[in-house]
Scaffold this motif. Sequence first.
Motif, PDB file in Angstrom:
ATOM      1  N   GLY A 157       1.073   8.094   6.496  1.00 33.62           N
ATOM      2  CA  GLY A 157       0.759   6.754   6.017  1.00 33.62           C
ATOM      3  C   GLY A 157       1.049   6.549   4.540  1.00 33.62           C
ATOM      4  O   GLY A 157       0.654   5.560   3.946  1.00 33.62           O
ATOM      5  N   GLU A 158       1.796   7.500   3.974  1.00 40.72           N
ATOM      6  CA  GLU A 158       2.107   7.371   2.552  1.00 40.72           C
ATOM      7  C   GLU A 158       3.263   6.408   2.324  1.00 40.72           C
ATOM      8  O   GLU A 158       3.366   5.797   1.261  1.00 40.72           O
ATOM      9  CB  GLU A 158       2.513   8.738   2.003  1.00 40.72           C
ATOM     10  CG  GLU A 158       1.440   9.471   1.266  1.00 40.72           C
ATOM     11  CD  GLU A 158       2.055  10.645   0.523  1.00 40.72           C
ATOM     12  OE1 GLU A 158       2.284  10.518  -0.680  1.00 40.72           O
ATOM     13  OE2 GLU A 158       2.334  11.686   1.170  1.00 40.72           O
ATOM     14  N   LEU A 159       4.167   6.374   3.288  1.00 40.98           N
ATOM     15  CA  LEU A 159       5.346   5.521   3.129  1.00 40.98           C
ATOM     16  C   LEU A 159       5.298   4.352   4.112  1.00 40.98           C
ATOM     17  O   LEU A 159       4.702   4.458   5.188  1.00 40.98           O
ATOM     18  CB  LEU A 159       6.632   6.322   3.378  1.00 40.98           C
ATOM     19  CG  LEU A 159       6.910   7.509   2.478  1.00 40.98           C
ATOM     20  CD1 LEU A 159       8.291   8.074   2.788  1.00 40.98           C
ATOM     21  CD2 LEU A 159       6.828   7.105   1.007  1.00 40.98           C
ATOM     22  N   ARG A 160       5.956   3.278   3.750  1.00 40.35           N
ATOM     23  CA  ARG A 160       6.095   2.142   4.639  1.00 40.35           C
ATOM     24  C   ARG A 160       6.892   2.595   5.861  1.00 40.35           C
ATOM     25  O   ARG A 160       7.755   3.456   5.748  1.00 40.35           O
ATOM     26  CB  ARG A 160       6.867   1.014   3.957  1.00 40.35           C
ATOM     27  CG  ARG A 160       6.215   0.549   2.661  1.00 40.35           C
ATOM     28  CD  ARG A 160       7.119  -0.407   1.927  1.00 40.35           C
ATOM     29  NE  ARG A 160       7.412  -1.581   2.732  1.00 40.35           N
ATOM     30  CZ  ARG A 160       6.613  -2.632   2.869  1.00 40.35           C
ATOM     31  NH1 ARG A 160       5.460  -2.652   2.211  1.00 40.35           N
ATOM     32  NH2 ARG A 160       6.958  -3.652   3.616  1.00 40.35           N
ATOM     33  N   PRO A 161       6.641   2.031   7.000  1.00 37.19           N
ATOM     34  CA  PRO A 161       7.465   2.412   8.152  1.00 37.19           C
ATOM     35  C   PRO A 161       8.898   1.958   7.910  1.00 37.19           C
ATOM     36  O   PRO A 161       9.144   0.981   7.194  1.00 37.19           O
ATOM     37  CB  PRO A 161       6.820   1.666   9.318  1.00 37.19           C
ATOM     38  CG  PRO A 161       5.938   0.627   8.721  1.00 37.19           C
ATOM     39  CD  PRO A 161       5.584   1.062   7.345  1.00 37.19           C
ATOM     40  N   GLY A 162       9.836   2.689   8.457  1.00 36.25           N
ATOM     41  CA  GLY A 162      11.243   2.347   8.243  1.00 36.25           C
ATOM     42  C   GLY A 162      12.116   3.511   8.662  1.00 36.25           C
ATOM     43  O   GLY A 162      11.614   4.602   8.934  1.00 36.25           O
ATOM     44  N   ASN A 163      13.390   3.301   8.716  1.00 33.54           N
ATOM     45  CA  ASN A 163      14.317   4.342   9.155  1.00 33.54           C
ATOM     46  C   ASN A 163      14.531   5.379   8.046  1.00 33.54           C
ATOM     47  O   ASN A 163      15.225   5.129   7.067  1.00 33.54           O
ATOM     48  CB  ASN A 163      15.640   3.693   9.552  1.00 33.54           C
ATOM     49  CG  ASN A 163      16.597   4.695  10.155  1.00 33.54           C
ATOM     50  OD1 ASN A 163      16.730   5.812   9.641  1.00 33.54           O
ATOM     51  ND2 ASN A 163      17.240   4.316  11.237  1.00 33.54           N
ATOM     52  N   ARG A 167      17.031   5.837   4.662  1.00 26.82           N
ATOM     53  CA  ARG A 167      16.456   5.991   3.329  1.00 26.82           C
ATOM     54  C   ARG A 167      16.928   7.265   2.663  1.00 26.82           C
ATOM     55  O   ARG A 167      17.220   7.302   1.473  1.00 26.82           O
ATOM     56  CB  ARG A 167      14.936   6.057   3.443  1.00 26.82           C
ATOM     57  CG  ARG A 167      14.286   4.725   3.717  1.00 26.82           C
ATOM     58  CD  ARG A 167      12.855   4.980   4.097  1.00 26.82           C
ATOM     59  NE  ARG A 167      12.047   3.776   4.095  1.00 26.82           N
ATOM     60  CZ  ARG A 167      10.796   3.736   4.549  1.00 26.82           C
ATOM     61  NH1 ARG A 167      10.247   4.836   5.034  1.00 26.82           N
ATOM     62  NH2 ARG A 167      10.132   2.614   4.519  1.00 26.82           N
TER      63      ARG A 167
END
Lengths: 211, 211
Positions: A157-163, A167
């Motif tokens: 949960g540290e990073l925004r969801p995304g590919n 990235r």
Amino acid sequence: MTANEQGAGETAIQGPRKPKTARGKKTRAKILRAAEECFGTLGYHQAGITDITRYAGVALGSFYSYFSGKEDAMRELVREMGHNLRAHLAQNVAGATDRVDAEVRGLRAFLEYIRDHPWMYRILQEVQFVDEAVYREYYDTFSEHYARLLSEATQAGELRPGNNQVRNWALMGMGHFLGMRFALWDEDVPMDEIIKTMDDLLRHGLARSDQ
Amino acid sequence: MTANEQGAGETAIQGPRKPKTARGKKTRAKILRAAEECFGTLGYHQAGITDITRYAGVALGSFYSYFSGKEDAMRELVREMGHNLRAHLAQNVAGATDRVDAEVRGLRAFLEYIRDHPWMYRILQEVQFVDEAVYREYYDTFSEHYARLLSEATQAGELRPGNNQVRNWALMGMGHFLGMRFALWDEDVPMDEIIKTMDDLLRHGLARSDQ
DNA sequence: AACCTATGTGAATGATGATTCATGTTTCAT
DNA sequence: ATGAAACATGAATCATCATTCACATAGGTT
């Protein structure tokens, strides 16, 4: 043409050998350092084997005692750099407080590495046109490790969801260009300024008002 | 070695000329297209002048009618690509609603360009080791234009304050690596996915909770 | 000392390929 | 039609290396 024949009782009259004694190891190392210097300053194609051996202070033939050819030395140099850089990064990223902090520390360590080993970095880039497989392997290896870290941070949960695959390559690209421009070409922007800017970009993006 | 002598009454016996007739223009163009193909597939060093002229369907000597040498053709190709790509981007960025939108549209157009002109992009990268000045010129030109756009957007309060020079190169680096990995090497991630991820990254950063 | 293996040597080899140039052909203005 | 400028040709030139190989020397083991 195939790999280093080192097995017992081979038929090969002569081929590149791994050094068996301290003297041999030293010579091979001298040649490798000379190759780094020559490829780095002259470029792969411009640099001749004679340049390398002259610089190393050994005879022409000695080059072929330890390397199967010019490309082989190049490959070895790239592998070596991969190890060294990964070690350097691992060392500097340890102790990061969060994933973005790790990214930023990694970037700083990367820029420092390039600044201190400009030849090595040039060689890595040129290998793309000498043996593309080695180049891809370098980045794929890097990417594999990298993607895992990003995934774990996303899970946590540290990073925004995304590919994270995307990235991942975007981040490597940033590093590459920042290194080329600000560490290799011209050190006209202080490291701290670069780091501060990138920290902000990675934490908040470019846009002023979120949402 | 010096530039194309085109002035009146020069002493030079023979040198590269600008085509004066339609026939000449056509031949020069055929050679340039062939050079693009050969440099792109074989690489600069592997590609011979004979490969180029054979592919173009002209005699070996004709190459030197229009180019002072191999490097000259390479340079011309890079310049051509610069113009074409800039035009393509300008066309596709028009109509963006904000700066980040412009960045993202630009990225999409860039990836499409690479996908459709893979040879050209390879050549741009290789020129780095053939004539570094041309390579730098390419990116400096790009960067100059780019930095202005970012500054204007910052002035307008659209972007967070920060060093736009640094952001500039970071953005070019992202584009470069994303293009290399996802447009040149392997199109295994759909364009929309890439764009969505980058839009989010540029708008909000990587970190989950701002602040 | 005798001897074997690892190392070291650099002249000779063999390809390759960029560039030149003397000569032939086409185009076109007058 | 005709001469000059453009354009086209490709064999010959010239230089550059990467790589090989037959022959030393050094180090250490018995």
